[in-house]
Scaffold this motif. Structure first.
Motif, mmCIF file in Angstrom:
data_model
loop_
_atom_site.group_PDB
_atom_site.id
_atom_site.type_symbol
_atom_site.label_atom_id
_atom_site.label_comp_id
_atom_site.label_asym_id
_atom_site.label_seq_id
_atom_site.Cartn_x
_atom_site.Cartn_y
_atom_site.Cartn_z
ATOM 1 N N ASP A 91 41.588 -39.322 21.834
ATOM 2 C CA ASP A 91 40.556 -40.401 21.816
ATOM 3 C C ASP A 91 40.095 -41.020 23.030
ATOM 4 O O ASP A 91 41.382 -41.911 23.291
ATOM 5 C CB ASP A 91 40.731 -41.254 20.292
ATOM 6 C CG ASP A 91 40.611 -40.605 19.233
ATOM 7 O OD1 ASP A 91 40.069 -39.723 18.843
ATOM 8 O OD2 ASP A 91 41.454 -40.762 18.398
ATOM 9 N N LEU A 93 37.498 -43.725 25.324
ATOM 10 C CA LEU A 93 35.726 -44.231 25.637
ATOM 11 C C LEU A 93 35.452 -43.856 27.065
ATOM 12 O O LEU A 93 36.156 -43.988 27.995
ATOM 13 C CB LEU A 93 36.422 -45.888 25.948
ATOM 14 C CG LEU A 93 36.533 -46.543 24.477
ATOM 15 C CD1 LEU A 93 36.760 -48.056 24.414
ATOM 16 C CD2 LEU A 93 35.159 -46.298 23.483
ATOM 17 N N GLN A 104 29.893 -48.064 26.675
ATOM 18 C CA GLN A 104 30.751 -47.027 26.412
ATOM 19 C C GLN A 104 30.817 -46.386 24.973
ATOM 20 O O GLN A 104 30.491 -47.166 24.161
ATOM 21 C CB GLN A 104 32.419 -47.746 26.447
ATOM 22 C CG GLN A 104 32.644 -48.391 27.865
ATOM 23 C CD GLN A 104 33.956 -48.784 28.177
ATOM 24 O OE1 GLN A 104 34.396 -49.471 27.399
ATOM 25 N NE2 GLN A 104 34.694 -48.067 29.151
ATOM 26 N N PRO A 106 33.062 -43.845 22.179
ATOM 27 C CA PRO A 106 34.246 -43.134 21.594
ATOM 28 C C PRO A 106 33.719 -41.802 21.685
ATOM 29 O O PRO A 106 32.855 -41.218 20.955
ATOM 30 C CB PRO A 106 34.718 -43.773 20.356
ATOM 31 C CG PRO A 106 33.176 -44.281 19.956
ATOM 32 C CD PRO A 106 32.305 -44.835 21.147
ATOM 33 N N THR A 108 36.214 -37.708 21.293
ATOM 34 C CA THR A 108 37.552 -37.137 20.996
ATOM 35 C C THR A 108 37.722 -35.754 21.867
ATOM 36 O O THR A 108 36.481 -35.030 21.777
ATOM 37 C CB THR A 108 37.524 -36.702 19.577
ATOM 38 O OG1 THR A 108 37.621 -37.843 18.834
ATOM 39 C CG2 THR A 108 38.997 -36.062 19.109
#
Length: 243
Positions: A91, A93, A104, A106, A108
């Motif tokens: 994970d 940013l 920013q 998030p 994965t």
């Protein structure tokens, strides 16, 4: 009675530099501790040493010398060891540089999707004319950190001495149809003087070697939630994948 030993799973991976298959295991708690301490130090050399120490323990194939692996091999192997150790997804940013350069988002990233990208124009053999060829080798992680060198800016005056040092250390052989001169048989000063004797055009070919070197890289698309603009983000180098 001693406690039983816990068996550890093993995995197989191809080294990007030469396609050789190696076996490895996940890192253990004691090795994870070494990494955490190094990362918390924020010291590049300490982090480098920790990565090499862990890889030396986790690579099970005999004859693999971590100190001699190219930077991109080390990054790729470490990323996969980490994936098998703490999770196959990371994970992160990422910043939307395509529009506001600030927001920013998030994301994965899955480890098995991250590869070493190779440039079709990359060539380790540099033609020096008069039938002379200079064959280059890749810098190790030690060389990269030690010289604090940016391969895309070898003409930066503040880095010129460091750049000549690392270029000299990356010469493998100079040869023609009749003879070969191994860099291992030369002094560092002799190699530096040899590089200093090249023409500007020849030196540009050395720059191209470094600029087109294989690199750990992964490109993703993310939408800026504030503007709705789709951003293309490229993650490069091991530190980009530290979640």
């Amino acid at each position: 009675m001693p406690l039983p030993k816990i068996s550890t799973p093993t995995y197989e991976l191809e080294l990007p530099s030469n396609g050789k298959k190696i076996k490895y295991r996940p890192f253990l708690v004691r090795e994870e501790k070494v990494l955490i301490i190094a990362l918390e130090s924020r010291d590049a050399m300490q982090i480098t040493n920790a990565i090499k120490q862990v890889l030396s323990e986790c690579i099970l194939t005999k004859g693999i010398k971590v100190d001699e692996l190219p930077t991109f091999d080390i990054e790729y192997v470490f990323l996969n060891v980490r994936g098998k150790s703490v999770g196959e997804s990371i994970d992160l940013l990422v910043t939307c540089y395509d529009d506001d350069s600030n927001t920013q988002v998030p994301v994965t990233v899955f480890v098995d999707e991250v590869k070493v990208q190779k440039n079709k124009d990359h060539n380790p053999d540099i033609n020096l004319g008069s039938d002379l060829i200079m064959r280059m080798k890749y810098p190790s992680l030690d060389q990269f950190i030690k010289n604090n060198f940016d391969f895309n800016d070898v003409h930066d005056e503040s880095n010129i001495e460091k750049s000549f040092n690392i270029i000299a250390s990356c010469i493998d052989t100079v040869f023609n149809a009749e003879e070969a001169w191994a860099a291992a048989d030369c002094t560092k000063q002799e190699l530096i003087e040899f590089v200093e004797g090249l023409t500007s055009e020849q030196f540009k070919e050395i720059e191209k070697f470094f600029q087109t070197m294989p690199k750990l890289s992964h490109t993703i698309s993310v939408k800026n939630p504030k503007t709705g603009v789709l951003n293309t983000v490229t993650l490069e180098g091991l530190t980009s994948f530290f979640g």
